[in-house]
Design a protein around this motif. Sequence first.
Motif: not given
Length: 175
Positions: A20, A90-91, A46, A93-94, A42, A87-88, A40
């Motif tokens: 990342q 933590k992030y 990205s 926006h995904l 994210e 992941a949702k 991943s």
Amino acid sequence: HLISDAAFGPITNSEISYAQQLVGSAPDNSLTLFDRGFMSAELFESWRGAGANTHWLTPIKSKFRYEVLEEYSEHDKLIKMPVSPDAKRKYPHLGDSWQARLVLIPEPKGEIKGFITSLECPMTYPLKDIVNVYWERWEIEQSYGELKQGQLNNQAVLRSQKVEGIYQELWGILI
């Protein structure tokens, strides 16, 4: 083949966290091949948006979950994958899902049955060309493995005993 950037550090951090750190450092018009352990949403979302025509590709795991959105051929599909609850969190926006192209290898070699990639257009990026790029990468990986295991007898090549020295040796190798 090009090393355009590098990230490394303590083993207490995940390889994905180092990957990342490299988002945005891939050159325009490039394809980065990741190992299976880098799966991943994210990271890949990205990576896809970080530069002009920067793409990624990674092999799929055996218990890979997806839904087919469009089928280009028996071995070539546009898919939707769920974003993990972790992941949702933590992030946010995904969202709930993300998309990629699924390429199932017509004649698999060993355990690799296919991969996903951001190279979504089958007219621009034909299945045969993508599979060939992956196998070329696999041959390079096998050569690295042979160097590490056969010629180096599985011994660490870094001589330094202190963190600063290890970092210096790694940067020297990369240069």
